[in-house]
Design a protein around this motif. Structure first.
Motif, PDB file in Angstrom:
ATOM      1  N   ALA A  17       0.836  -1.207   0.000  1.00 26.97           N
ATOM      2  CA  ALA A  17       0.000   0.000   0.000  1.00 26.97           C
ATOM      3  C   ALA A  17       0.870   1.255   0.000  1.00 26.97           C
ATOM      4  N   VAL A  18       1.923   1.262   0.813  1.00 27.09           N
ATOM      5  CA  VAL A  18       2.804   2.438   0.885  1.00 27.09           C
ATOM      6  C   VAL A  18       3.544   2.635  -0.432  1.00 27.09           C
ATOM      7  N   SER A  19       4.051   1.551  -1.024  1.00 26.92           N
ATOM      8  CA  SER A  19       4.783   1.701  -2.284  1.00 26.92           C
ATOM      9  C   SER A  19       3.858   2.177  -3.398  1.00 26.92           C
ATOM     10  N   TRP A  20       2.649   1.650  -3.426  1.00 32.25           N
ATOM     11  CA  TRP A  20       1.687   2.089  -4.443  1.00 32.25           C
ATOM     12  C   TRP A  20       1.315   3.552  -4.240  1.00 32.25           C
ATOM     13  N   ARG A  21       1.149   3.972  -2.998  1.00 34.84           N
ATOM     14  CA  ARG A  21       0.798   5.364  -2.710  1.00 34.84           C
ATOM     15  C   ARG A  21       1.924   6.299  -3.093  1.00 34.84           C
ATOM     16  N   THR A  22       3.159   5.864  -2.955  1.00 35.00           N
ATOM     17  CA  THR A  22       4.282   6.701  -3.367  1.00 35.00           C
ATOM     18  C   THR A  22       4.177   6.995  -4.858  1.00 35.00           C
ATOM     19  N   VAL A  23       3.951   5.971  -5.639  1.00 36.68           N
ATOM     20  CA  VAL A  23       3.780   6.147  -7.088  1.00 36.68           C
ATOM     21  C   VAL A  23       2.561   7.030  -7.358  1.00 36.68           C
ATOM     22  N   GLY A  24       1.458   6.746  -6.698  1.00 33.35           N
ATOM     23  CA  GLY A  24       0.229   7.518  -6.903  1.00 33.35           C
ATOM     24  C   GLY A  24       0.367   8.976  -6.501  1.00 33.35           C
ATOM     25  N   SER A  25       1.089   9.232  -5.428  1.00 35.02           N
ATOM     26  CA  SER A  25       1.253  10.611  -4.964  1.00 35.02           C
ATOM     27  C   SER A  25       2.136  11.427  -5.907  1.00 35.02           C
ATOM     28  N   ILE A  26       3.152  10.782  -6.457  1.00 37.12           N
ATOM     29  CA  ILE A  26       3.977  11.463  -7.458  1.00 37.12           C
ATOM     30  C   ILE A  26       3.117  11.827  -8.657  1.00 37.12           C
ATOM     31  N   ASP A  27       2.289  10.900  -9.091  1.00 34.95           N
ATOM     32  CA  ASP A  27       1.370  11.148 -10.206  1.00 34.95           C
ATOM     33  C   ASP A  27       0.409  12.290  -9.873  1.00 34.95           C
ATOM     34  N   THR A  28      -0.159  12.264  -8.677  1.00 38.02           N
ATOM     35  CA  THR A  28      -1.086  13.318  -8.256  1.00 38.02           C
ATOM     36  C   THR A  28      -0.404  14.676  -8.224  1.00 38.02           C
ATOM     37  N   PHE A  29       0.830  14.712  -7.717  1.00 38.13           N
ATOM     38  CA  PHE A  29       1.576  15.972  -7.663  1.00 38.13           C
ATOM     39  C   PHE A  29       1.831  16.507  -9.074  1.00 38.13           C
ATOM     40  N   VAL A  30       2.280  15.640  -9.971  1.00 34.16           N
ATOM     41  CA  VAL A  30       2.563  16.070 -11.348  1.00 34.16           C
ATOM     42  C   VAL A  30       1.294  16.583 -12.020  1.00 34.16           C
ATOM     43  N   LEU A  31       0.205  15.851 -11.876  1.00 34.45           N
ATOM     44  CA  LEU A  31      -1.058  16.304 -12.474  1.00 34.45           C
ATOM     45  C   LEU A  31      -1.527  17.613 -11.838  1.00 34.45           C
ATOM     46  N   GLY A  32      -1.372  17.738 -10.516  1.00 35.12           N
ATOM     47  CA  GLY A  32      -1.735  18.984  -9.832  1.00 35.12           C
ATOM     48  C   GLY A  32      -0.946  20.162 -10.357  1.00 35.12           C
ATOM     49  N   MET A  33       0.337  19.929 -10.602  1.00 33.87           N
ATOM     50  CA  MET A  33       1.193  20.990 -11.173  1.00 33.87           C
ATOM     51  C   MET A  33       0.737  21.362 -12.582  1.00 33.87           C
ATOM     52  N   LEU A  34       0.445  20.346 -13.380  1.00 38.96           N
ATOM     53  CA  LEU A  34       0.028  20.611 -14.763  1.00 38.96           C
ATOM     54  C   LEU A  34      -1.284  21.395 -14.817  1.00 38.96           C
ATOM     55  N   PHE A  35      -2.226  21.029 -13.968  1.00 41.65           N
ATOM     56  CA  PHE A  35      -3.539  21.675 -14.005  1.00 41.65           C
ATOM     57  C   PHE A  35      -3.576  23.021 -13.291  1.00 41.65           C
ATOM     58  N   SER A  36      -2.797  23.151 -12.202  1.00 44.72           N
ATOM     59  CA  SER A  36      -2.885  24.386 -11.418  1.00 44.72           C
ATOM     60  C   SER A  36      -1.721  25.339 -11.648  1.00 44.72           C
ATOM     61  N   GLY A  37      -0.582  24.789 -12.023  1.00 42.18           N
ATOM     62  CA  GLY A  37       0.603  25.618 -12.170  1.00 42.18           C
ATOM     63  C   GLY A  37       1.217  26.008 -10.835  1.00 42.18           C
ATOM     64  N   SER A  38       0.704  25.472  -9.747  1.00 41.14           N
ATOM     65  CA  SER A  38       1.168  25.831  -8.408  1.00 41.14           C
ATOM     66  C   SER A  38       1.728  24.603  -7.697  1.00 41.14           C
ATOM     67  N   ALA A  39       3.028  24.668  -7.359  1.00 45.11           N
ATOM     68  CA  ALA A  39       3.645  23.562  -6.621  1.00 45.11           C
ATOM     69  C   ALA A  39       3.039  23.449  -5.220  1.00 45.11           C
ATOM     70  N   LYS A  40       2.677  24.593  -4.627  1.00 41.76           N
ATOM     71  CA  LYS A  40       2.100  24.588  -3.283  1.00 41.76           C
ATOM     72  C   LYS A  40       0.746  23.866  -3.284  1.00 41.76           C
ATOM     73  N   LEU A  41      -0.105  24.193  -4.242  1.00 44.11           N
ATOM     74  CA  LEU A  41      -1.413  23.537  -4.334  1.00 44.11           C
ATOM     75  C   LEU A  41      -1.248  22.062  -4.680  1.00 44.11           C
ATOM     76  N   ALA A  42      -0.358  21.747  -5.615  1.00 42.43           N
ATOM     77  CA  ALA A  42      -0.124  20.348  -5.992  1.00 42.43           C
ATOM     78  C   ALA A  42       0.373  19.545  -4.801  1.00 42.43           C
ATOM     79  N   GLY A  43       1.270  20.127  -4.007  1.00 42.26           N
ATOM     80  CA  GLY A  43       1.785  19.459  -2.812  1.00 42.26           C
ATOM     81  C   GLY A  43       0.711  19.248  -1.762  1.00 42.26           C
TER      82      GLY A  43
END
Length: 87
Positions: A17-43
């Motif tokens: 679960a932890v290893s999968w979440r690490t991959v998923g969280s990186i994906d979520t952060f990248v998508l958050g950055m792409l859609f919002s342009g804000s590293a703070k919001l993506a984080g």
């Protein structure tokens, strides 16, 4: 913990679960950055979903361990070659 009995141990399910979440969280952060342009919001988005998704995956994995569909019969498992353990 003895919530579910299945083929996998609780620690194994948790580590998966932890290893999968690490991959998923990186994906979520990248998508958050792409859609919002804000590293703070993506984080903030990626950080918030880490805990809930680890717990959801853990319980999902344990529940699936109770489903016999797709499991090989025990005699097949006993005959299968033993995987090489990590050192």
């Amino acid at each position: 913990m003895f919530l579910f009995k299945g083929l996998e141990s609780h620690p194994r399910s948790f580590v998966k679960a932890v290893s999968w979440r690490t991959v998923g969280s990186i994906d979520t952060f990248v998508l958050g950055m792409l859609f919002s342009g804000s590293a703070k919001l993506a984080g903030a988005i990626a950080g918030t979903e880490v805990i809930t998704k680890i717990l959801l995956f853990y319980f999902h994995e344990r529940a699936w361990s109770l489903v016999r569909w797709g499991h090989r019969p025990e005699e097949e498992v006993a005959e299968a070659p033993t995987p090489i353990a990590a050192a």
